[in-house]
Enzyme design. Sequence first.
Site, PDB file in Angstrom:
ATOM      1  N   CYS A 151       0.831  -1.190   0.000  1.00 55.75           N
ATOM      2  CA  CYS A 151       0.000   0.000   0.000  1.00 55.75           C
ATOM      3  C   CYS A 151       0.873   1.251   0.000  1.00 55.75           C
ATOM      4  O   CYS A 151       1.885   1.308   0.698  1.00 55.75           O
ATOM      5  CB  CYS A 151      -0.951   0.085   1.194  1.00 55.75           C
ATOM      6  SG  CYS A 151      -2.109  -1.273   1.273  1.00 55.75           S
ATOM      7  N   ARG A 204       4.022  -0.366  -4.786  1.00 54.85           N
ATOM      8  CA  ARG A 204       3.782  -0.950  -3.460  1.00 54.85           C
ATOM      9  C   ARG A 204       2.449  -1.703  -3.399  1.00 54.85           C
ATOM     10  O   ARG A 204       2.214  -2.480  -2.487  1.00 54.85           O
ATOM     11  CB  ARG A 204       3.756   0.161  -2.401  1.00 54.85           C
ATOM     12  CG  ARG A 204       5.056   0.899  -2.281  1.00 54.85           C
ATOM     13  CD  ARG A 204       4.944   1.948  -1.200  1.00 54.85           C
ATOM     14  NE  ARG A 204       4.749   1.328   0.088  1.00 54.85           N
ATOM     15  CZ  ARG A 204       5.704   1.032   0.926  1.00 54.85           C
ATOM     16  NH1 ARG A 204       6.942   1.291   0.607  1.00 54.85           N
ATOM     17  NH2 ARG A 204       5.449   0.477   2.083  1.00 54.85           N
ATOM     18  N   TRP A 228      -2.928  -2.651  -1.734  1.00 56.42           N
ATOM     19  CA  TRP A 228      -2.680  -4.083  -1.928  1.00 56.42           C
ATOM     20  C   TRP A 228      -3.592  -4.763  -0.912  1.00 56.42           C
ATOM     21  O   TRP A 228      -3.370  -4.667   0.294  1.00 56.42           O
ATOM     22  CB  TRP A 228      -1.212  -4.402  -1.665  1.00 56.42           C
ATOM     23  CG  TRP A 228      -0.860  -5.830  -1.955  1.00 56.42           C
ATOM     24  CD1 TRP A 228      -0.485  -6.341  -3.157  1.00 56.42           C
ATOM     25  CD2 TRP A 228      -0.821  -6.921  -1.024  1.00 56.42           C
ATOM     26  NE1 TRP A 228      -0.236  -7.685  -3.039  1.00 56.42           N
ATOM     27  CE2 TRP A 228      -0.440  -8.068  -1.741  1.00 56.42           C
ATOM     28  CE3 TRP A 228      -1.104  -7.046   0.332  1.00 56.42           C
ATOM     29  CZ2 TRP A 228      -0.316  -9.312  -1.151  1.00 56.42           C
ATOM     30  CZ3 TRP A 228      -0.987  -8.286   0.933  1.00 56.42           C
ATOM     31  CH2 TRP A 228      -0.581  -9.411   0.187  1.00 56.42           C
ATOM     32  N   ASN A 277      -1.911   1.646   5.880  1.00 56.29           N
ATOM     33  CA  ASN A 277      -1.048   0.590   5.372  1.00 56.29           C
ATOM     34  C   ASN A 277      -0.744  -0.316   6.562  1.00 56.29           C
ATOM     35  O   ASN A 277      -0.248   0.165   7.576  1.00 56.29           O
ATOM     36  CB  ASN A 277       0.226   1.256   4.819  1.00 56.29           C
ATOM     37  CG  ASN A 277       1.276   0.265   4.387  1.00 56.29           C
ATOM     38  OD1 ASN A 277       0.995  -0.917   4.247  1.00 56.29           O
ATOM     39  ND2 ASN A 277       2.483   0.757   4.177  1.00 56.29           N
ATOM     40  N   GLY A 278      -1.088  -1.602   6.473  1.00 53.93           N
ATOM     41  CA  GLY A 278      -0.848  -2.506   7.606  1.00 53.93           C
ATOM     42  C   GLY A 278      -2.094  -3.332   7.868  1.00 53.93           C
ATOM     43  O   GLY A 278      -2.996  -3.398   7.034  1.00 53.93           O
ATOM     44  N   GLU A 331      16.609 -18.596  -7.588  1.00 47.36           N
ATOM     45  CA  GLU A 331      16.290 -17.213  -7.961  1.00 47.36           C
ATOM     46  C   GLU A 331      15.761 -17.137  -9.403  1.00 47.36           C
ATOM     47  O   GLU A 331      14.806 -16.406  -9.676  1.00 47.36           O
ATOM     48  CB  GLU A 331      17.552 -16.342  -7.781  1.00 47.36           C
ATOM     49  CG  GLU A 331      17.430 -14.898  -8.207  1.00 47.36           C
ATOM     50  CD  GLU A 331      16.354 -14.098  -7.475  1.00 47.36           C
ATOM     51  OE1 GLU A 331      15.760 -14.605  -6.506  1.00 47.36           O
ATOM     52  OE2 GLU A 331      16.088 -12.969  -7.916  1.00 47.36           O
ATOM     53  N   LYS A 370      12.097 -15.674 -10.354  1.00 43.29           N
ATOM     54  CA  LYS A 370      11.906 -14.579 -11.320  1.00 43.29           C
ATOM     55  C   LYS A 370      10.870 -14.977 -12.357  1.00 43.29           C
ATOM     56  O   LYS A 370       9.978 -14.208 -12.681  1.00 43.29           O
ATOM     57  CB  LYS A 370      13.204 -14.223 -12.060  1.00 43.29           C
ATOM     58  CG  LYS A 370      14.254 -13.460 -11.305  1.00 43.29           C
ATOM     59  CD  LYS A 370      13.899 -12.045 -10.966  1.00 43.29           C
ATOM     60  CE  LYS A 370      13.144 -11.949  -9.672  1.00 43.29           C
ATOM     61  NZ  LYS A 370      13.803 -11.948  -8.430  1.00 43.29           N
ATOM     62  N   GLU A 409       7.184 -15.325 -10.829  1.00 41.83           N
ATOM     63  CA  GLU A 409       6.478 -14.134 -10.343  1.00 41.83           C
ATOM     64  C   GLU A 409       6.067 -13.189 -11.463  1.00 41.83           C
ATOM     65  O   GLU A 409       5.061 -12.503 -11.345  1.00 41.83           O
ATOM     66  CB  GLU A 409       7.236 -13.404  -9.239  1.00 41.83           C
ATOM     67  CG  GLU A 409       8.476 -12.668  -9.652  1.00 41.83           C
ATOM     68  CD  GLU A 409       9.145 -11.950  -8.488  1.00 41.83           C
ATOM     69  OE1 GLU A 409       8.465 -11.421  -7.625  1.00 41.83           O
ATOM     70  OE2 GLU A 409      10.386 -11.937  -8.479  1.00 41.83           O
ATOM     71  N   HIS A 415      16.234 -37.664  -7.136  1.00 41.68           N
ATOM     72  CA  HIS A 415      15.428 -38.079  -5.982  1.00 41.68           C
ATOM     73  C   HIS A 415      13.957 -37.733  -6.160  1.00 41.68           C
ATOM     74  O   HIS A 415      13.204 -37.704  -5.184  1.00 41.68           O
ATOM     75  CB  HIS A 415      15.986 -37.437  -4.706  1.00 41.68           C
ATOM     76  CG  HIS A 415      17.399 -37.841  -4.425  1.00 41.68           C
ATOM     77  ND1 HIS A 415      17.734 -39.114  -4.012  1.00 41.68           N
ATOM     78  CD2 HIS A 415      18.556 -37.158  -4.552  1.00 41.68           C
ATOM     79  CE1 HIS A 415      19.057 -39.185  -3.863  1.00 41.68           C
ATOM     80  NE2 HIS A 415      19.574 -38.014  -4.200  1.00 41.68           N
ATOM     81  N   LYS A 451       5.692  -4.548  -4.088  1.00 39.79           N
ATOM     82  CA  LYS A 451       7.141  -4.451  -3.964  1.00 39.79           C
ATOM     83  C   LYS A 451       7.615  -4.695  -2.546  1.00 39.79           C
ATOM     84  O   LYS A 451       8.537  -5.456  -2.310  1.00 39.79           O
ATOM     85  CB  LYS A 451       7.604  -3.078  -4.462  1.00 39.79           C
ATOM     86  CG  LYS A 451       9.104  -2.873  -4.427  1.00 39.79           C
ATOM     87  CD  LYS A 451       9.804  -3.805  -5.399  1.00 39.79           C
ATOM     88  CE  LYS A 451      11.301  -3.674  -5.349  1.00 39.79           C
ATOM     89  NZ  LYS A 451      11.940  -4.788  -6.076  1.00 39.79           N
TER      90      LYS A 451
HETATM   91  O1  M6R Z   1      12.467  -5.914   0.383  1.00 34.93           O
HETATM   92  P1  M6R Z   1      12.889  -7.334   0.689  1.00 34.93           P
HETATM   93  O2  M6R Z   1      14.193  -7.683   0.089  1.00 34.93           O
HETATM   94  O3  M6R Z   1      12.822  -7.648   2.145  1.00 34.93           O
HETATM   95  O4  M6R Z   1      11.788  -8.217  -0.023  1.00 34.93           O
HETATM   96  C1  M6R Z   1      11.784  -9.597   0.110  1.00 34.93           C
HETATM   97  C2  M6R Z   1      10.867 -10.245  -0.895  1.00 34.93           C
HETATM   98  O5  M6R Z   1       9.542  -9.806  -0.721  1.00 34.93           O
HETATM   99  C3  M6R Z   1      11.285  -9.933  -2.327  1.00 34.93           C
HETATM  100  O6  M6R Z   1      12.604 -10.303  -2.568  1.00 34.93           O
HETATM  101  C4  M6R Z   1      10.366 -10.675  -3.324  1.00 34.93           C
HETATM  102  O7  M6R Z   1      10.565 -12.046  -3.230  1.00 34.93           O
HETATM  103  C5  M6R Z   1      10.604 -10.163  -4.742  1.00 34.93           C
HETATM  104  N1  M6R Z   1       9.355  -9.929  -5.394  1.00 34.93           N
HETATM  105  C6  M6R Z   1      11.396 -11.113  -5.567  1.00 34.93           C
HETATM  106  O8  M6R Z   1      11.594 -10.645  -6.857  1.00 34.93           O
END
Ligand code: M6R
Length: 610
Positions: A2, A27, A74, A100-101, A483, A487, A490, A506, A605
Amino acid sequence: MCGIVGYIGTKNSLPILIEGLKRLEYRGYDSAGVAIINSKECKVIKTKGKVSELEKLVSAHPVESHLGIGHTRWATHGEPNTINAHPHFNKEKTLFLIHNGIIENYLSLKKGLLKEGYEFISETDTEVLTHLIDHYLKLKNSLFQAVRYALNEVEGTYGIAVIYKNEPDKIVVAKKGSPLVIGLGENENFVASDVNALITHTKQVIYLEDGEIAEIHKDSYTTKTISDETIIKEIFHVDVGIDDITKGGYPHFMLKEIMDQPESIYNSMRGRLVYDEGISKLGGLQGFEDRIINSKRIIISACGTSWHAALVGEYMIEQYAGIPVEVEYASEMRYRNPIISKEDTVIFISQSGETADTLAAMKEAKKKGALCLGICNVVGSSIARESDAGVYIHAGPEIGVASTKAFTSQIVVLVLITLMLARKRNLSLPDGQDIIKHMQKLNEKVAEILKQNEYIKDIAEKYADSKNFLYLGRGYHFPVALEGALKLKEISYIHAEGYPAAEMKHGPIALIDNNMPVVFIATKDSVYEKVVSNIQEVRARKGRILAIVNEGDTQIESMVDHVIKIPKSHNILNPILSVIPLQLIAYHIAVKKGLNVDQPRNLAKSVTVE
Ligand code: M6R
């Protein structure tokens, strides 16, 4: 999650709010709204969807006002629709709140308010808080006191901004667990959930801490604790420019941020390497070095991409500094009563520095007496401020929801920490200097990989229709496999899994057929031959193979469908290079599928709720 923005001053607030919301949209972006107050009216405009939808509505009903708040959401409580969008308001539409929260005890608060005759039109926890403030307004006759009293009843997290028709000279803001920053201007002041919304107006900011509340006028402000004690806050100068938060000619923030990496990686190590001594110097850890080196154990805790960086950190610290390292998801660590002692150092990695789980895990580790370090990107963020010491990665603002340049810079900082620890333990001067020499060439090597963007795009597009992907790597490339898979899933919504290559036999090997693309990260390191065997195993089962290999490797090239070649480097720096083609593959597949790369569905984000 948010985005919150607020304005009080002499200018028309609506354009300022909309501009701020656009900067904060990363956000959260499922609905948006604004509320303004002027001498004649109070107006709230909200809509499901993005800020651009809100902008259309606002332009259709232009209204002049010098006081307003705006929100991009969000969803947590209640689906993303116009009614659940913020701002929320009281029955008379004179009191407006953005939040926000999460208000955890909202159901019991709602029960009490229902008994008093309050009616609710949304499914949100935020509307409950709005009516609770309204309840206290009637008793206290002061917005500031009403907010303060209401918040004293609240369990959960909040960053809020509130305006009230009968007190049109102020915005009241408060923070607990969600970021809130006040921007100070000339005859105008601002509030926001992060500085990106403010930097075109002011660089002078105040960060509210948990349990603090402020009353902001156009030419003054007061800050207090939630228990009504006055506090004096430090004013910070933020060093973020407009170029840092715009796309700079690229079609998406994600691509810009991938392309930024030669510079961001360089910035993460700039001024921190001392070649003659083969060491790194990290100002943020000064005075803490001995305590870290003498730690019985290092725990690294994070979420998402930052957690993958933590895994790379585990491998390198154990290998070079010989200190036992454990990596833990912050969301698990915060609730499972982990064994942490005063002799441990806990490193928290977070791009945003605001991730709720990471922040909570840090508070838990602090309670247990461990030394808590932060590795953050956002300067002045909660984790950066609340840790005992730490290191900024200096990657510059990262706006795309998919983290790219933060990941590579996090690894750079972990290498710097490893170097600092290892040289004080048993890494020789020539070995330390060797790492530094390779680090100094990293940005050129990254640029070399990025030059292959068009070639990588062609390959990626060939795989865009796949329904599943496997990413396999060993050693330092196992976290890179995780990773790469994250990527892809998401931003392209393709199911992808990362595995240590040897684990394939396995279970996951059962998935392999000619419809299953397998991405191997297979650079020339100590496990190269083992990975070659794993490639053979996939090949024998007709899997489609895309391999990331080193320049000059012809062995793997002859065995697989496609290769992407990257320069050789030091083994602890290899993940920084090998992840870049994976970022580009995910990016080009998502673009080919016509998806919103920078704002993938259901994500935000910075994850400031648990
Ligand atoms: O701001 P942060 O690094 O704490 O965020 C952690 C995760 O939310 C963040 O890395 C998320 O997995 C990303 N969308 C990955 O691309």
